[in-house]
Design a protein around this motif. Structure first.
Motif, PDB file in Angstrom:
ATOM      1  N   ALA A  64       0.830  -1.208   0.000  1.00 46.47           N
ATOM      2  CA  ALA A  64       0.000   0.000   0.000  1.00 46.47           C
ATOM      3  C   ALA A  64       0.863   1.257   0.000  1.00 46.47           C
ATOM      4  N   GLN A  65       1.961   1.213   0.765  1.00 45.67           N
ATOM      5  CA  GLN A  65       2.784   2.425   0.900  1.00 45.67           C
ATOM      6  C   GLN A  65       3.831   2.574  -0.198  1.00 45.67           C
ATOM      7  N   ASP A  66       4.393   1.427  -0.634  1.00 47.93           N
ATOM      8  CA  ASP A  66       5.508   1.511  -1.595  1.00 47.93           C
ATOM      9  C   ASP A  66       5.178   0.919  -2.960  1.00 47.93           C
TER      10      ASP A  66
ATOM     11  N   CYS B 204      -0.558   2.036  -3.568  1.00 49.75           N
ATOM     12  CA  CYS B 204      -2.011   2.264  -3.541  1.00 49.75           C
ATOM     13  C   CYS B 204      -2.308   3.636  -2.944  1.00 49.75           C
ATOM     14  N   LEU B 205      -1.485   3.992  -1.933  1.00 45.49           N
ATOM     15  CA  LEU B 205      -1.770   5.248  -1.223  1.00 45.49           C
ATOM     16  C   LEU B 205      -1.345   6.480  -2.016  1.00 45.49           C
ATOM     17  N   SER B 206      -0.766   6.277  -3.201  1.00 48.32           N
ATOM     18  CA  SER B 206      -0.505   7.463  -4.017  1.00 48.32           C
ATOM     19  C   SER B 206      -1.801   7.967  -4.644  1.00 48.32           C
TER      20      SER B 206
ATOM     21  N   LEU C 202     -10.673   2.784   0.789  1.00 50.98           N
ATOM     22  CA  LEU C 202     -10.428   1.349   1.004  1.00 50.98           C
ATOM     23  C   LEU C 202     -10.285   1.003   2.483  1.00 50.98           C
ATOM     24  N   SER C 203      -9.915   1.982   3.317  1.00 50.82           N
ATOM     25  CA  SER C 203      -9.657   1.695   4.736  1.00 50.82           C
ATOM     26  C   SER C 203     -10.933   1.281   5.448  1.00 50.82           C
TER      27      SER C 203
END
Ligand code: HEC
Ligand code: HEC
Ligand code: HEC
Length: 408
Positions: free
Chosen positions: A317-319, A329-331, A346-347
């Motif tokens: 999710a982060q990278d 995903c978090l971009s 999504l959270s």
């Protein structure tokens, strides 16, 4: 020698041709005259009905071999998903445990089976195939969204359990808490969801939603929330089973666009399409506003997720997965910076739901909600294990948690 049967092959052509033409002429005369009585008030002769049904079963057995049973066929969430749709659509023809069938459908020819008693004769694959493809010349409909084989498997999972179900179990599964919801939305029926297709396309196929396709005309009868609540719960949290997405943590714009996309067929789901096509535009907007304004609740069950899987998912999710060009995903998700585009939250979503959507994107079977969908390509590059991990991670996160971190 004067023989009745000619002995050279070429001499057969004339008499045979004449016979074929004669049969065709008789067939046309019978057809045009209308002499054959097609009245459903006269039952099929016993033997004829059996022959037809036998032929149908052989055809199903022959073709069902191509389907592949999912590993989690018996999962409770599948049974619950199938039950809810059965209670919305199939029950009107096939009846329910201890309730029997509607008097009207007993006059159909062929008569829809009382599935409580007949499903034992069909294998899992045969059930899924019939649900997906329907049966010609019988009024047994095909699935509205042909590429959602996964949904047909949920129907089959429920049908498998049907013979052992009593009335109360069936009722609780199929109607959830919908029966106890009394809340009403203050919304006029208003205009129908606008049909943007070309006149030719409209002529080619009747619009499914005008008039409402209503197996239960819930949209007309102001029973909107009891209907949605059967599956998604009154508060939108999806009844805690993972069969239905959590709507409580979703943003209004995405909820609205999803309902429109299901109604227009741009997003594919045989569960949601029959529901969404019955809604008018003001109802879609009111429902999106209602669920978006419910308290954001994380899908229950996050405490049971495997911590190692969640950690692996957090990294994706982060990278992202740089070696395969998968963006973080978090971009995009849980962001507020791209205001012109609609990103789903999504959270706090059920891992089962997120994982299933990723699998659908990867097969190009999901369809789109907005006009920008990078997910098909992105999901192609994820392995099954990565999909599972990132889905578990998002269920573990409290709704809004990541958005706040960004803002700090
Ligand atoms: C409009 C009425 C109608 C609806 C709605 C309907 N069916 Fe059917 N279904 C039929 C008819 C008619 C047959 C009989 C086919 C035959 O005898 O060859 C049938 C056959 C079947 C069979 C095969 C039964 C057997 O014993 O051979 C299954 C399974 C089935 N339907 C499941 C479903 C499911 C699941 C749904 C809901 C998604 C559904 N049907 C909705 C009319 C309907
Ligand atoms: C029979 C059960 C059922 C009923 C009734 C139902 N839904 Fe759904 N809903 C589902 C399922 C299953 C999905 C997931 C479909 C998919 O895979 O695309 C879904 C998906 C959705 C989504 C998309 C969520 C997301 O995160 O993308 C929205 C929005 C939604 N439903 C709203 C509603 C509303 C509003 C109603 C009432 C008018 C309603 N639903 C009635 C079963 C149901
Ligand atoms: C470049 C931006 C972008 C990236 C990166 C991205 N997404 Fe998406 N995602 C979207 C958009 C836009 C949609 C809505 C697509 C549509 O339905 O038309 C979406 C939809 C989804 C959905 C469907 C949600 C629902 O409620 O139905 C899921 C699940 C999802 N993304 C998961 C992920 C995961 C997991 C990752 C990381 C591996 C990821 N996304 C990376 C833009 C992105």
């Amino acid at each position: 020698m004067n023989k009745f049967f000619p002995d050279r092959l070429s001499l057969w052509i004339g008499p045979l041709g004449t016979a074929v033409v004669a049969v065709a002429v008789v067939a046309v005369v019978v057809l045009v005259s209308g002499i054959i009585n097609l009245a459903a008030s006269i039952p099929h002769p016993e033997g004829w009905a059996n022959i037809l049904h036998y032929g149908m079963k052989r055809a199903v057995a022959f073709h069902a071999g191509d389907l592949k049973e999912p590993d989690d066929f018996d999962a409770d969430w599948r049974v619950a998903q199938g039950a809810a749709h059965y209670g919305h659509v199939c029950v009107s023809c096939h009846g329910a445990p201890e309730l029997g069938q509607n008097a009207v459908v007993l006059k159909m020819r062929p008569r829809p089976q009382y599935l409580v008693e007949s499903v034992d004769q069909l294998s899992n694959k045969e059930l899924a195939w019939i649900v997906l493809h329907g049966v010609k010349y019988t009024a047994m409909p095909a699935w509205t969204d042909a590429d959602r084989e996964d949904e047909a498997w949920s129907m089959a999972a429920f049908l498998r359990k049907l013979p052992e179900m009593d009335y109360a179990t069936y009722r609780d599964l199929a109607y959830g808490q919908g029966r106890s919801i009394t809340k009403k939305l203050d919304v006029e029926f208003g205009d129908h969801f606008p049909d943007t297709r070309s006149p030719a396309a409209k002529r080619a196929e009747y619009r499914s939603s005008t008039p409402a396709s209503g197996f239960l005309e819930f949209a007309m009868q102001d029973t909107l929330l009891p209907m949605c609540g059967r599956c998604h719960g009154e508060d939108g949290t999806g009844r805690g089973i993972g069969a239905f997405p959590n709507l409580s943590m979703q943003n209004e714009q995405y909820l609205k666009k999803s309902l429109e996309a299901y109604a227009s067929g741009e997003r594919h789901s045989g569960f949601m399409r029959p529901v969404a096509t019955q809604l008018s535009q003001p109802q879609i907007e009111a429902l999106a506003k209602y669920y978006a304004s419910q308290p954001d609740v994380r899908a229950p069950g996050a405490d049971k997720l495997d911590p190692a899987l969640v950690e692996k998912g957090r990294q994706i999710a982060q990278d992202g997965v740089p070696s395969r060009n998968v963006a973080a995903c978090l971009s995009c998700h849980e962001q507020t910076q791209f205001t012109s585009r609609v990103f789903p939250n999504l959270s706090g979503q059920y891992a089962t739901y997120t994982e299933n959507q990723l699998k659908l994107f990867a097969k190009n079977d999901r369809g789109n909600v907005g006009d920008y969908n990078p997910m098909d390509e992105l999901s192609h590059a994820l392995t099954d294990e990565e999909m599972k991990a990132v889905s578990a991670y998002f269920q573990s996160v409290e709704p809004g948690e990541l958005v706040q971190e960004k803002a700090q």
